[in-house]
Design a protein around this motif. Structure first.
Motif, PDB file in Angstrom:
ATOM      1  N   ALA A   1       0.822  -1.219   0.000  1.00  0.00           N
ATOM      2  CA  ALA A   1       0.000   0.000   0.000  1.00  0.00           C
ATOM      3  C   ALA A   1       0.851   1.260   0.000  1.00  0.00           C
ATOM      4  O   ALA A   1       0.390   2.314  -0.449  1.00  0.00           O
ATOM      5  CB  ALA A   1      -0.948  -0.007   1.199  1.00  0.00           C
ATOM      6  N   GLY A   2       2.062   1.171   0.516  1.00  0.00           N
ATOM      7  CA  GLY A   2       2.928   2.348   0.565  1.00  0.00           C
ATOM      8  C   GLY A   2       2.306   3.459   1.387  1.00  0.00           C
ATOM      9  O   GLY A   2       1.968   3.247   2.555  1.00  0.00           O
ATOM     10  N   ASP A   3       2.126   4.628   0.795  1.00  0.00           N
ATOM     11  CA  ASP A   3       1.563   5.766   1.523  1.00  0.00           C
ATOM     12  C   ASP A   3       0.045   5.680   1.638  1.00  0.00           C
ATOM     13  O   ASP A   3      -0.565   6.485   2.345  1.00  0.00           O
ATOM     14  CB  ASP A   3       1.912   7.072   0.806  1.00  0.00           C
ATOM     15  N   LYS A   4      -0.538   4.751   0.936  1.00  0.00           N
ATOM     16  CA  LYS A   4      -2.001   4.646   0.986  1.00  0.00           C
ATOM     17  C   LYS A   4      -2.443   3.701   2.107  1.00  0.00           C
ATOM     18  O   LYS A   4      -1.622   3.106   2.811  1.00  0.00           O
ATOM     19  CB  LYS A   4      -2.524   4.176  -0.366  1.00  0.00           C
ATOM     20  N   ASP A   5      -3.762   3.552   2.266  1.00  0.00           N
ATOM     21  CA  ASP A   5      -4.309   2.734   3.351  1.00  0.00           C
ATOM     22  C   ASP A   5      -4.408   1.267   2.965  1.00  0.00           C
ATOM     23  O   ASP A   5      -4.558   0.927   1.791  1.00  0.00           O
ATOM     24  CB  ASP A   5      -5.726   3.210   3.721  1.00  0.00           C
ATOM     25  N   VAL A   6      -4.349   0.422   3.988  1.00  0.00           N
ATOM     26  CA  VAL A   6      -4.759  -0.969   3.824  1.00  0.00           C
ATOM     27  C   VAL A   6      -6.223  -1.049   4.246  1.00  0.00           C
ATOM     28  O   VAL A   6      -6.568  -0.696   5.380  1.00  0.00           O
ATOM     29  CB  VAL A   6      -3.923  -1.932   4.683  1.00  0.00           C
ATOM     30  N   SER A   7      -7.073  -1.494   3.353  1.00  0.00           N
ATOM     31  CA  SER A   7      -8.493  -1.639   3.665  1.00  0.00           C
ATOM     32  C   SER A   7      -8.782  -3.106   3.977  1.00  0.00           C
ATOM     33  O   SER A   7      -8.490  -3.980   3.169  1.00  0.00           O
ATOM     34  CB  SER A   7      -9.334  -1.180   2.470  1.00  0.00           C
ATOM     35  N   VAL A   8      -9.306  -3.345   5.173  1.00  0.00           N
ATOM     36  CA  VAL A   8      -9.667  -4.708   5.558  1.00  0.00           C
ATOM     37  C   VAL A   8     -11.110  -4.929   5.156  1.00  0.00           C
ATOM     38  O   VAL A   8     -12.021  -4.265   5.660  1.00  0.00           O
ATOM     39  CB  VAL A   8      -9.477  -4.935   7.064  1.00  0.00           C
ATOM     40  N   ALA A   9     -11.299  -5.866   4.217  1.00  0.00           N
ATOM     41  CA  ALA A   9     -12.623  -6.045   3.618  1.00  0.00           C
ATOM     42  C   ALA A   9     -13.483  -7.055   4.378  1.00  0.00           C
ATOM     43  O   ALA A   9     -14.657  -7.214   4.086  1.00  0.00           O
ATOM     44  CB  ALA A   9     -12.457  -6.510   2.174  1.00  0.00           C
ATOM     45  N   GLY A  10     -12.882  -7.747   5.347  1.00  0.00           N
ATOM     46  CA  GLY A  10     -13.595  -8.765   6.119  1.00  0.00           C
ATOM     47  C   GLY A  10     -12.999 -10.118   5.848  1.00  0.00           C
ATOM     48  O   GLY A  10     -11.931 -10.217   5.206  1.00  0.00           O
ATOM     49  N   GLY A  11     -13.611 -11.219   6.345  1.00  0.00           N
ATOM     50  CA  GLY A  11     -14.832 -11.167   7.100  1.00  0.00           C
ATOM     51  C   GLY A  11     -14.615 -10.850   8.567  1.00  0.00           C
ATOM     52  O   GLY A  11     -13.564 -10.355   8.978  1.00  0.00           O
ATOM     53  N   ALA A  12     -15.664 -11.177   9.341  1.00  0.00           N
ATOM     54  CA  ALA A  12     -15.679 -10.881  10.760  1.00  0.00           C
ATOM     55  C   ALA A  12     -14.474 -11.486  11.474  1.00  0.00           C
ATOM     56  O   ALA A  12     -13.845 -10.835  12.322  1.00  0.00           O
ATOM     57  CB  ALA A  12     -16.976 -11.397  11.383  1.00  0.00           C
ATOM     58  N   ASN A  13     -14.122 -12.706  11.130  1.00  0.00           N
ATOM     59  CA  ASN A  13     -13.048 -13.403  11.824  1.00  0.00           C
ATOM     60  C   ASN A  13     -11.717 -12.665  11.701  1.00  0.00           C
ATOM     61  O   ASN A  13     -10.991 -12.505  12.691  1.00  0.00           O
ATOM     62  CB  ASN A  13     -12.951 -14.827  11.261  1.00  0.00           C
ATOM     63  N   VAL A  14     -11.396 -12.214  10.515  1.00  0.00           N
ATOM     64  CA  VAL A  14     -10.143 -11.485  10.299  1.00  0.00           C
ATOM     65  C   VAL A  14     -10.152 -10.170  11.082  1.00  0.00           C
ATOM     66  O   VAL A  14      -9.161  -9.799  11.714  1.00  0.00           O
ATOM     67  CB  VAL A  14      -9.934 -11.222   8.788  1.00  0.00           C
ATOM     68  N   ILE A  15     -11.282  -9.475  11.072  1.00  0.00           N
ATOM     69  CA  ILE A  15     -11.367  -8.198  11.795  1.00  0.00           C
ATOM     70  C   ILE A  15     -11.222  -8.427  13.297  1.00  0.00           C
ATOM     71  O   ILE A  15     -10.549  -7.667  13.995  1.00  0.00           O
ATOM     72  CB  ILE A  15     -12.681  -7.470  11.433  1.00  0.00           C
ATOM     73  N   GLN A  16     -11.831  -9.495  13.800  1.00  0.00           N
ATOM     74  CA  GLN A  16     -11.676  -9.814  15.230  1.00  0.00           C
ATOM     75  C   GLN A  16     -10.219 -10.118  15.576  1.00  0.00           C
ATOM     76  O   GLN A  16      -9.706  -9.677  16.608  1.00  0.00           O
ATOM     77  CB  GLN A  16     -12.588 -10.993  15.592  1.00  0.00           C
ATOM     78  N   GLN A  17      -9.543 -10.876  14.717  1.00  0.00           N
ATOM     79  CA  GLN A  17      -8.119 -11.175  14.961  1.00  0.00           C
ATOM     80  C   GLN A  17      -7.292  -9.898  14.997  1.00  0.00           C
ATOM     81  O   GLN A  17      -6.421  -9.732  15.858  1.00  0.00           O
ATOM     82  CB  GLN A  17      -7.567 -12.078  13.852  1.00  0.00           C
ATOM     83  N   LEU A  18      -7.571  -8.991  14.055  1.00  0.00           N
ATOM     84  CA  LEU A  18      -6.814  -7.741  13.997  1.00  0.00           C
ATOM     85  C   LEU A  18      -7.094  -6.871  15.213  1.00  0.00           C
ATOM     86  O   LEU A  18      -6.191  -6.236  15.761  1.00  0.00           O
ATOM     87  CB  LEU A  18      -7.156  -6.987  12.709  1.00  0.00           C
TER      88      LEU A  18
END
Lengths: 204, 204
Positions: B132-149
């Motif tokens: 991503a460099g200077d840009k954002d990393v967008s987490v698209a899901g699902g719920a499990n990945v977001i909970q881990q993060l």
């Protein structure tokens, strides 16, 4: 004729209390979710306290107090609250408690009388509406009563005070509302530093 | 250095999909939660479609697309999406898929390449950030990945598109975030007719 409105402070992950394994942890969550309210003039006045902040949050709270003609609550909320609310509870209107235990009305100072209704939430709502007259019936919780009213189509509006915290565990407000989607209409959003006030009307 | 932001459409009762017992019911919920998005110019363009609405919702979406330099997603989201996304997926940036199944990068048309990361979500995030460099990393899901993060403290921001519907069942976004409360700061609220956009920063 007034409206029936449920009004709750809820965490971003949907909880209205802390973990239910002890009264202490349950109230720790409740306390976190109500931090925004304790300093407000409109919260302090009905508790017999002077002063307090007057801001956007306070206007939201004041509006609720002014419009409320009667309150409906579940028996667990009453049981948890009876002692801390003391001889002059902060409601100052008739309160209808949905319970299985018949009991004479409990008259307190300052206009609060608790009525115990043993023939179900719909009956309690009828009585609360009659008592409220042109004003609103405010449903104070808990989650179980609100879920029953939602399933029965007996709520006109919901106002959520959304708190930017993930509690992780506790009592979920919307745990058991049935498997059919319930469409709402968002009628007002007021954002302040520590809470977002979201008002919804049940689609009819 | 960009931010790591998870962005989800969520029902008022906390669901991001319909009931998980069939793909059909799961997607019926997803579809309901994304109704607000399909007509927007900023959604149509990356899907190769012309026209569309330009309004407050569209500005929010356009902002996300413009800021995104890489995407991170879970393997189930990839498996569900691979076929419908087709030969020219709507991402147009590198996509890092957290999975247990090693696989060569999958190069698609229009700038989307899927990279399959088998050594955990933290490693996938490192690779996504580098891409991503200077840009954002967008987490698209699902719920499990977001909970881990969330549990790992790897999310900088969360943007929820709150939809005024109670789905009743489905996949909860915040199901398993740990028993310690996670404090957030609400940094922006944009309300429109069908959705309330709530942006949060993780408290540090």
């Amino acid at each position: 004729m007034g409206k029936v409105i449920a009004e709750m402070s809820m965490s971003l992950d949907g909880f209205i209390t802390g973990p239910t394994d002890s009264a202490e942890s349950l109230f720790a969550g409740v306390d976190r979710l109500h931090q925004w309210i304790y300093g407000l003039a409109s919260w302090r006045a009905p508790h017999g306290l002077e002063g307090g902040e007057t801001n956007a949050d306070d206007e939201i709270m004041a509006e609720s107090w002014q419009n409320t003609g009667a309150i409906l609550m579940g028996h667990r909320m009453f049981e948890h609250g009876e002692e801390p609310w003391g001889d002059n509870p902060p409601f100052h209107v008739p309160v209808f408690v949905v319970t299985h235990h018949a009991r004479e009305p409990l008259v307190k100072a300052g206009g609060t009388t608790f009525f115990f209704v043993t023939d179900g939430v719909a009956s309690a709502m009828e009585q609360a509406k009659a008592a409220a007259g042109d004003k609103d019936v405010s449903v104070a919780g808990g989650a179980n009563v609100i879920q029953q009213l939602l399933r029965a189509g007996l709520l006109d509006e919901i106002q959520l005070h959304l708190i930017p915290v993930l509690l992780g565990t506790g009592t979920r407000l919307f745990e058991d509302t049935g498997s059919d989607p319930i469409e709402l209409e968002c009628t007002r959003v007021v954002a302040s530093a520590n809470v977002t006030h979201l008002r919804f009307r049940a689609a009819t």
